[in-house]
Design a protein around this motif. Sequence first.
Motif: not given
Lengths: 147, 110
Positions: B63, B68-69, A29, B66, A36
């Motif tokens: 995306f 999932i986070v 995570r 993101l 990203l």
Amino acid sequence: MTTTIPAPRTPRRLRGRTNTELYAWMFMRASGVLLLILVFTHLFVNLMTGDGINALDFGFVAGKWADPVWQVWDLLMLWLAMLHGTNGLRTIINDYAERDQLRLWLKVGLYTATTITIVLGTLVIFTFDPCPPDAAADLLPSFCSVP
Amino acid sequence: MWSWVAHRVTGIGIFFFLFAHILDTALVRVSPEAYNEVIATYKNPVVGLLEVGLVAAVIFHGFNGLRIVLVDFWSKGPRYQKHLFVGVIALWVLLMVPFTIRHLSHVFGG
Ligand code: HEM
């Protein structure tokens, strides 16, 4: 080698001694969020600005890596993406390769390939010379010709 | 369920591309000629279209990752996970349209 997940609410002392899987989960995570930013910027700068993909050649890469910011950027991206992807593939191998021997050898292969790639990539970024002395001048970034 | 399959498939695809990408970039350490020669073999419409597919995979995986986070860490994440998925698709379209136009005009426009 089998990864067994204990039932929920199993007392802590029966769950095994380490938190490796928790750290791996956290790493996916944390590295994902950093990637990203790193990867989207990388794609934008290399494909959308200027002449996009057509600008890509040795001079383009050399011009970028003359700047320490892009060196660190690409180094971080190399390490994080490789480790993130390798850990992701480790999960996938655990999911689908049911025979112990097969699972072991797939992981040996994966970790070997990852190690070679990270070491090679790191060496390239740190030992790179944007103006190699024996190369044709028209292939090099413009700043090489400045005496 | 399908978002999980897509996340997994795109993750594997990006990972194998990454190997090739690091190895070809490593050629800058061999010589400018070696690097330019290999990059020149990528400059054709077939690879150009594959590049659009690759970027599509990266944008979706990014995306969706993101999302999932947010589902894992944001207290309202699980409740809004469907909406978040719509957001992932919306952002994906929003970035893919300009990217595809620009990239393909580089690839086909010379
Ligand atoms: C662009 C930013 C990225 C974000 C935000 C992101 C996010 C994530 C997250 C959160 C997971 C964990 C899923 C889970 O534990 O259930 C994941 C899995 C994975 N990612 Fe990424 N990732 C990114 C880039 C990448 C890249 C560059 C690669 C390839 C090198 C990659 C390959 C994978 C793989 C193979 C998995 C495992 C999929 C699975 O277990 O089903 N990701 N990603």
